[in-house]
Design an enzyme around this catalytic site. Structure first.
Site, PDB file in Angstrom:
ATOM      1  N   ASP A 273       0.856  -1.176   0.000  1.00 32.94           N
ATOM      2  CA  ASP A 273       0.000   0.000   0.000  1.00 32.94           C
ATOM      3  C   ASP A 273       0.899   1.234   0.000  1.00 32.94           C
ATOM      4  O   ASP A 273       2.113   1.136   0.228  1.00 32.94           O
ATOM      5  CB  ASP A 273      -0.890  -0.041   1.249  1.00 32.94           C
ATOM      6  CG  ASP A 273      -1.809   1.156   1.345  1.00 32.94           C
ATOM      7  OD1 ASP A 273      -2.329   1.589   0.306  1.00 32.94           O
ATOM      8  OD2 ASP A 273      -2.000   1.663   2.468  1.00 32.94           O
ATOM      9  N   LYS A 274       0.313   2.410  -0.249  1.00 34.84           N
ATOM     10  CA  LYS A 274       1.118   3.640  -0.241  1.00 34.84           C
ATOM     11  C   LYS A 274       0.908   4.438   1.038  1.00 34.84           C
ATOM     12  O   LYS A 274       1.818   4.581   1.848  1.00 34.84           O
ATOM     13  CB  LYS A 274       0.783   4.501  -1.459  1.00 34.84           C
ATOM     14  CG  LYS A 274       1.600   5.797  -1.525  1.00 34.84           C
ATOM     15  CD  LYS A 274       1.207   6.640  -2.730  1.00 34.84           C
ATOM     16  CE  LYS A 274      -0.142   7.296  -2.547  1.00 34.84           C
ATOM     17  NZ  LYS A 274      -0.128   8.338  -1.485  1.00 34.84           N
ATOM     18  N   THR A 275      -0.294   4.928   1.232  1.00 38.18           N
ATOM     19  CA  THR A 275      -0.563   5.816   2.360  1.00 38.18           C
ATOM     20  C   THR A 275      -0.463   5.057   3.675  1.00 38.18           C
ATOM     21  O   THR A 275      -1.153   4.063   3.883  1.00 38.18           O
ATOM     22  CB  THR A 275      -1.962   6.434   2.227  1.00 38.18           C
ATOM     23  OG1 THR A 275      -2.061   7.098   0.967  1.00 38.18           O
ATOM     24  CG2 THR A 275      -2.224   7.427   3.342  1.00 38.18           C
ATOM     25  N   GLU A 351      -9.301  14.527   7.016  1.00 37.38           N
ATOM     26  CA  GLU A 351     -10.284  15.411   7.645  1.00 37.38           C
ATOM     27  C   GLU A 351      -9.659  16.203   8.790  1.00 37.38           C
ATOM     28  O   GLU A 351      -9.938  17.395   8.970  1.00 37.38           O
ATOM     29  CB  GLU A 351     -11.478  14.592   8.147  1.00 37.38           C
ATOM     30  CG  GLU A 351     -12.370  14.061   7.037  1.00 37.38           C
ATOM     31  CD  GLU A 351     -13.655  13.454   7.573  1.00 37.38           C
ATOM     32  OE1 GLU A 351     -13.715  13.199   8.802  1.00 37.38           O
ATOM     33  OE2 GLU A 351     -14.592  13.243   6.791  1.00 37.38           O
ATOM     34  N   LYS A 416     -16.913  17.210  -0.878  1.00 29.23           N
ATOM     35  CA  LYS A 416     -15.465  17.122  -1.104  1.00 29.23           C
ATOM     36  C   LYS A 416     -15.153  15.706  -1.575  1.00 29.23           C
ATOM     37  O   LYS A 416     -15.835  14.750  -1.194  1.00 29.23           O
ATOM     38  CB  LYS A 416     -14.672  17.463   0.161  1.00 29.23           C
ATOM     39  CG  LYS A 416     -14.650  16.402   1.234  1.00 29.23           C
ATOM     40  CD  LYS A 416     -13.689  16.787   2.350  1.00 29.23           C
ATOM     41  CE  LYS A 416     -13.476  15.668   3.347  1.00 29.23           C
ATOM     42  NZ  LYS A 416     -14.653  15.341   4.143  1.00 29.23           N
ATOM     43  N   GLY A 529      -5.115   3.481  -3.664  1.00 29.74           N
ATOM     44  CA  GLY A 529      -6.358   4.099  -4.098  1.00 29.74           C
ATOM     45  C   GLY A 529      -6.179   5.532  -4.536  1.00 29.74           C
ATOM     46  O   GLY A 529      -7.144   6.195  -4.933  1.00 29.74           O
ATOM     47  N   ASP A 530      -4.945   6.037  -4.492  1.00 27.64           N
ATOM     48  CA  ASP A 530      -4.664   7.427  -4.845  1.00 27.64           C
ATOM     49  C   ASP A 530      -4.605   7.593  -6.355  1.00 27.64           C
ATOM     50  O   ASP A 530      -4.591   6.620  -7.114  1.00 27.64           O
ATOM     51  CB  ASP A 530      -3.352   7.868  -4.213  1.00 27.64           C
ATOM     52  CG  ASP A 530      -3.427   9.289  -3.681  1.00 27.64           C
ATOM     53  OD1 ASP A 530      -4.184  10.082  -4.272  1.00 27.64           O
ATOM     54  OD2 ASP A 530      -2.745   9.600  -2.697  1.00 27.64           O
ATOM     55  N   ARG A 619      -5.960   3.814  -8.015  1.00 29.32           N
ATOM     56  CA  ARG A 619      -7.418   3.821  -7.907  1.00 29.32           C
ATOM     57  C   ARG A 619      -7.980   2.407  -7.780  1.00 29.32           C
ATOM     58  O   ARG A 619      -9.039   2.094  -8.330  1.00 29.32           O
ATOM     59  CB  ARG A 619      -8.044   4.499  -9.121  1.00 29.32           C
ATOM     60  CG  ARG A 619      -7.544   5.895  -9.426  1.00 29.32           C
ATOM     61  CD  ARG A 619      -8.036   6.892  -8.415  1.00 29.32           C
ATOM     62  NE  ARG A 619      -7.869   8.271  -8.862  1.00 29.32           N
ATOM     63  CZ  ARG A 619      -8.078   9.333  -8.113  1.00 29.32           C
ATOM     64  NH1 ARG A 619      -8.440   9.171  -6.849  1.00 29.32           N
ATOM     65  NH2 ARG A 619      -7.915  10.546  -8.586  1.00 29.32           N
ATOM     66  N   ASP A 644      -1.322  -1.008   6.104  1.00 24.63           N
ATOM     67  CA  ASP A 644      -1.531  -0.505   7.467  1.00 24.63           C
ATOM     68  C   ASP A 644      -2.988  -0.261   7.819  1.00 24.63           C
ATOM     69  O   ASP A 644      -3.298   0.018   8.972  1.00 24.63           O
ATOM     70  CB  ASP A 644      -0.769   0.811   7.657  1.00 24.63           C
ATOM     71  CG  ASP A 644      -1.446   1.971   6.941  1.00 24.63           C
ATOM     72  OD1 ASP A 644      -1.808   1.792   5.753  1.00 24.63           O
ATOM     73  OD2 ASP A 644      -1.608   3.037   7.537  1.00 24.63           O
TER      74      ASP A 644
END
Length: 997
Positions: A273-275, A351, A416, A529-530, A619, A644
């Site tokens: 994963d990235k984030t 957020e 948003k 998912g980015d 994505r 994570d």
């Protein structure tokens, strides 16, 4: 009926359960009352998802305003789905009986529930209706037994065991036939044999069964116990590793699965994963673009941009609306501390960053009282009433709130979300070119972007939509899909206000870790998912891919099958051409194109996965992440997935090895994983040190276990040739048991401390991991070497023992003890020869075990009833005994030493070169490349063909009250118990053939 305190196990569905502050929730409840006047309560869900932030739960609208007395008399029905383990979803309906509400239907969501094992916090009391109890709770449903993972080494051991079993059957049959032939031809001629002329009907089976008993130890039954024991020690080494403790949080590494440590040394693909995995998941608001004006580009920090500060001070309408969306379009809860400062409880880092940034720009989210939000801006207080919240979903990729301005009564939709979820829905005529450029510019900088928008609604439009939304929210079948459809009716014709850019910094050591593991021959795939540009920039900054001209990125895109087909053909052709060139080629694919490729062009995409060392998938959904893991596993690659967050759990569980990072998104990934670590950089040590050592040690232990069993078995077979092929055992049963349990087990168990190279050398030269990935230490070839060694050593022991003692007419017991002693001496030297790094414990285990052999046998020799009386005493006084031991060791170990010296001197491996450098104390500047074994496709990929999918029409089903998958939970005064919770809990080949699915 008054409240009764009962055990948690006595709760039944429909009971009204009362909880005090800090009580643990004993079952899944639908919240119907709290001590808070606004119907709120706070729960800690760390036991479920690992997230330490308090979550807000609210009572259904139908129960608002009920006092303590009414709650005791409440009656109604809850229509809910059958039990499942999804802790983020609860689609149900509440129907209260008169006189409370006249049979009106009230939708329920997960926000109206208290799930088992949560704790009630900051709330004096709360009560709810039990809907799921016992093993039917969401926690109970998720307690399923995980599917066991079989390592590549275990699979190889199973194959070798099968081969030995077949060999054993052949030996038993051949010797059984030979024994019966000798008995019928030669044995009856010998007067001392006394075979009867006519035997029983089963006489032909006696000799084969004797040999079956003799050869039964050919397969070491203790190997599984030994492997489980050492694997548990490998896991403890990971837990005890002080170099893998996150100094920032104090979180140590932990091995949840103790059975797959050696697979860490054979990893070929890492899917990450990235984030939060490569990055810190600590979001910082950096830049923004409002109405085409860029802020923060010069200073790198929009919060310090003078232009923006002046616009805020001047109450610029565009800036005010932009900040308003930042402040209240979220699920954040403001909490006042004892000092008067406002703290924000947010469920996502994005957020939290937006709300805090808005507060620093004087748009302060001050208070939330039921549905009334209070905002303070430049000294004035603004109140909004929240009418509806359209929660974020991975399909819609945006969230919205419908609010009513309490000052002027206007109804406004605030939204948003991702750029592709907002910009295409701008009102006709709005110029979005500047916003598109802003998104591209921020993505090039590796920043996370969100687009903010709003739309003013007319009263009748909202009322009409609200009825549809309420109807969709009340259905129990496909509720999520129907809500999304209704949301789409409102989320359009936006006035896009601007773009935010949030920085998520790389974790320390990520580039170095990826570079080192790539040198080790491990391929990397990033699944995120980015958006595409952001993922590419992060990949470039962490050495995931190389910049031009050394590296090349190939894009697979398209919205239709034809576009994806052409794009895939082009990328495949380029890959085939450049596969022989020293160029770092990677492909990039988005979730839409990936879905089409996996569905219609799976075999072509599989070839692409084999040809490419690096991939960036943008994505993608959690299910697509799991599909990609399964794709690589189908090609017989060993995969490791690391993440994570809760969206990475499916990927982690699907992979051969799952690694979870104990990060800011909670412990869901860490708890679902086989291994948990504090930071991504610890992955390097986990694989190169712990994985490699575990593989080497397990390879030696498994083959040595077969070797020691085969040696004693071959001696028994050879003895049968001089005992009339009768199946007579040379060794007594006590000696055989002690041989496996005591004499040969202890020395090999301490091999868990053996290190062929120091940790520093392994980390400095990661390319030697290729030996483990290729399975070069445990395969049919290496096993054949150990098989041959066991046969040779059995011949040496038997021949020397027979020549030394059989012709001296020694007793059978003496002959047996000499042969057993020879085996023990040989195996002590074998273990010593195969040990690379000696410690005091290893010396004690090897040579101390040899001494213990004599001590134990001296004790037995002193016992008259032992059957070994005086034997060891007599043997140890004979010089011929010690000469025999010397000859056995010299003859047995001489050729082995000579072969080892020849290989080490004339055909050294890269590992031998490093070992020699360590002994000499000199550095090795470069080892060069170690070529891995090539991967082969099962057959050539045929030209791509398009298969048109079948059209599917949506089926609208009735409410779940008429569905077989729903359940009615009745409650009220007819329910047998009320409850104040007690503290009790519920009991509670290596051929690379691709399989085209």
């Amino acid at each position: 009926m008054g409240a009764v305190q009962i055990q948690a196990q006595d709760i039944h569905v429909g009971n009204i359960v009362w909880l005090r502050e800090n009580d643990e929730v004993p079952c899944d409840l639908v919240l119907i009352g709290t001590s808070d006047t606004q119907g709120l309560c706070y729960v800690e869900t760390a036991a479920l998802d690992g997230e330490t932030d308090l979550k807000t739960r609210v009572i259904p609208s139908a129960c608002m305003g009920m006092d303590f007395e009414l709650l005791h008399k409440i009656k109604g029905v809850i229509e809910c789905p059958n039990p499942d383990k999804d802790i983020r979803r609860f689609d149900a309906n509440l129907r209260l009986f008169p006189p409370f509400i006249d049979n009106d239907l009230c939708p329920l969501t997960i926000k109206n529930t208290l799930l088992q094992s949560c704790y009630l916090r900051n709330t004096e009391w709360a009560c709810g209706v039990a809907v799921y109890t016992g093993n039917e709770t969401k926690l109970g449903m998720s307690r399923g037994i995980p599917e066991p993972k079989l390592t590549a080494m275990d699979a190889m051991i199973d194959k070798l065991t099968g081969a030995i079993f077949v060999f054993q059957i052949v030996v038993v049959m051949v010797l059984g036939i030979a024994g019966n032939v000798w008995k019928d031809t030669e044995a009856r001629k010998q007067w001392y044999v006394l075979y009867p002329i006519e035997g029983p009907w089963y006489e032909l089976l006696v000799i084969p069964l004797r040999f079956e008993l003799l050869c039964s130890i050919m397969i070491p039954i203790s190997i599984k116990v030994s492997l489980d024991l050492v694997k548990s020690l490998y896991a403890k080494f990971i837990d005890w590793d002080s170099e893998m403790i996150d100094q920032d949080t104090g979180i140590p590494s932990h091995a949840t699965n103790t059975a797959i440590s050696e697979d860490l040394g054979q990893v070929e693909y890492i899917l990450t994963d990235k984030t939060g995995t490569l990055t810190e998941n600590r979001m910082i608001f950096r830049r923004c673009c409002i109405s085409g004006i860029f802020y923060g580009n010069e200073s790198g920090d929009a919060l310090k941009d003078v232009k923006l500060l002046n616009a805020v001070a001047g109450s610029s309408p565009d800036v005010v609306r932009f900040l308003t969306v930042m402040a209240i379009c979220n699920t954040v809860i403001p909490i006042k501390s004892k000092t008067g400062a406002i703290l924000y409880k947010a469920q996502s880092q994005d957020e939290d960053a937006l709300v805090n940034a808005a507060a620093r720009l004087h748009m302060v989210y001050v208070n939330k009282n039921a549905n009334i939000l209070e905002i303070r801006f430049n000294g004035s207080v603004i109140q909004y009433e929240v009418l509806e919240t359209l929660e974020f979903t991975s399909d819609r990729k945006r969230m919205s709130v419908v609010v009513k301005d309490c000052q002027n009564g206007k109804i406004v939709l605030l939204s948003k979300g991702a750029d592709e979820a907002i910009l295409p829905y701008a009102y006709a005529g709005q110029q979005t070119r500047a916003l598109v450029e802003a998104v591209e510019q921020y993505a090039q900088l590796g920043l996370r972007t969100l687009c903010l928008a709003w739309r003013e609604l007319k009263e009748d439009e909202y009322q009409e939509w609200s009825l549809m939304f309420k109807e969709a929210s009340s259905t129990l079948v496909d509720r999520e899909w129907r809500i999304a459809e209704v949301c789409q009716r409102l989320e359009h014709d936006f006035e896009v206000l601007g773009v935010t850019a949030i920085e998520d910094r790389l974790q320390d050591g990520v580039p170095e870790t990826i570079e080192t593991l790539r040198k080790a021959g491990i391929n990397f795939w990033m699944l995120t998912g980015d958006k595409q540009n952001t993922a590419i920039q992060i990949a470039l900054s962490c050495n995931f891919i190389s910049p031009e001209p050394k590296g090349q990125l190939l894009l697979i895109d398209g919205k239709t099958e034809g576009e994806v087909c052409r794009s895939l053909e082009r990328v495949l052709l380029t890959m085939r051409i450049t596969s022989s060139e020293p160029k770092d080629v990677a492909f990039v694919v988005d979730g839409w194109a990936l879905e089409i490729a996996l569905k219609h062009y799976r075999k072509a995409f599989t070839e692409l996965a084999i040809l490419s060392r690096t991939a960036i998938c943008c994505r993608v959904t959690p299910s697509q992440k799991a599909q990609l893991v399964e794709l690589l596993k189908s090609c017989d690659y060993r995969t490791l997935a690391i993440g994570d967050g809760g969206n990475d759990v499916r990927m982690i569980q699907q992979a051969d090895i799952g690694v979870g990072i104990s990060g800011r998104e909670g412990l869901q990934a860490a708890r679902a994983a086989d291994y948990s670590i504090g930071k991504f950089r610890f992955l390097k040590r986990l694989i190169l040190v712990h994985g490699r050592y575990s593989y080497n040690r397990t390879a030696f232990l498994s083959q040595y276990s077969f070797y020691k069993s085969l040696v004693i078995c071959f001696i028994q077979i050879f003895f049968s040739f001089i005992s009339g092929v009768s199946g007579t055992s040379l060794f007594n049963s006590v000696s055989l048991m002690a041989y496996n349990v005591f004499y040969t087990s202890v020395p090999v168990l301490v091999s868990v401390l053996d290190k062929d190279l120091s940790e520093g050398t392994v980390m400095q030269h990661p390319q030697i991991l290729v030996y483990c990935q290729a399975g070069r230490l445990l395969n049919p070839s290496t096993f054949a070497g150990w098989f041959g060694r066991s046969l040779f050593h059995a011949i040496v022991v038997f021949v020397i023992t027979i020549h030394a003692y059989a012709f001296e007419k020694s007793e059978m017991e003496e002959l047996s003890m000499v042969a057993l002693s020879g085996c023990i001496w040989l195996q002590a030297f074998v273990v010593a020869l195969e040990t690379n790094s000696f410690t005091i414990l290893q010396h004690l285990a090897i040579w101390g075990n040899l001494v213990a052999f004599y001590v134990i046998n001296w004790v037995f020799s002193a016992i008259p009833s032992s059957g070994m009386y005086t034997i060891m005493f007599r043997l140890c006084r004979q010089p011929s005994y010690w000469i025999t031991m010397f000859l056995i060791v010299a003859a047995g170990m001489g050729p082995v030493l000579a072969l080892k010296y020849f290989r080490y001197t004339y055909r050294p491996s890269k590992i031998n070169a490093l070992q020699q450098a360590e002994r000499m104390g000199g550095p090795i500047l470069s080892l060069g490349n170690i070529e891995p074994q090539p991967r082969l496709m099962e057959k050539e990929v045929s030209p791509l063909s398009i298969t048109q999918p079948k059209n599917r029409n949506p089926v609208y089903e009735p409410l779940l009250s008429d569905s077989p998958n729903s359940t009615r939970r009745s409650f009220g005064s007819g329910a047998p118990f009320d409850f104040f919770q007690s503290q009790s809990r519920l009991s509670s080949s290596y051929s690379r053939n691709c399989k085209d699915n």
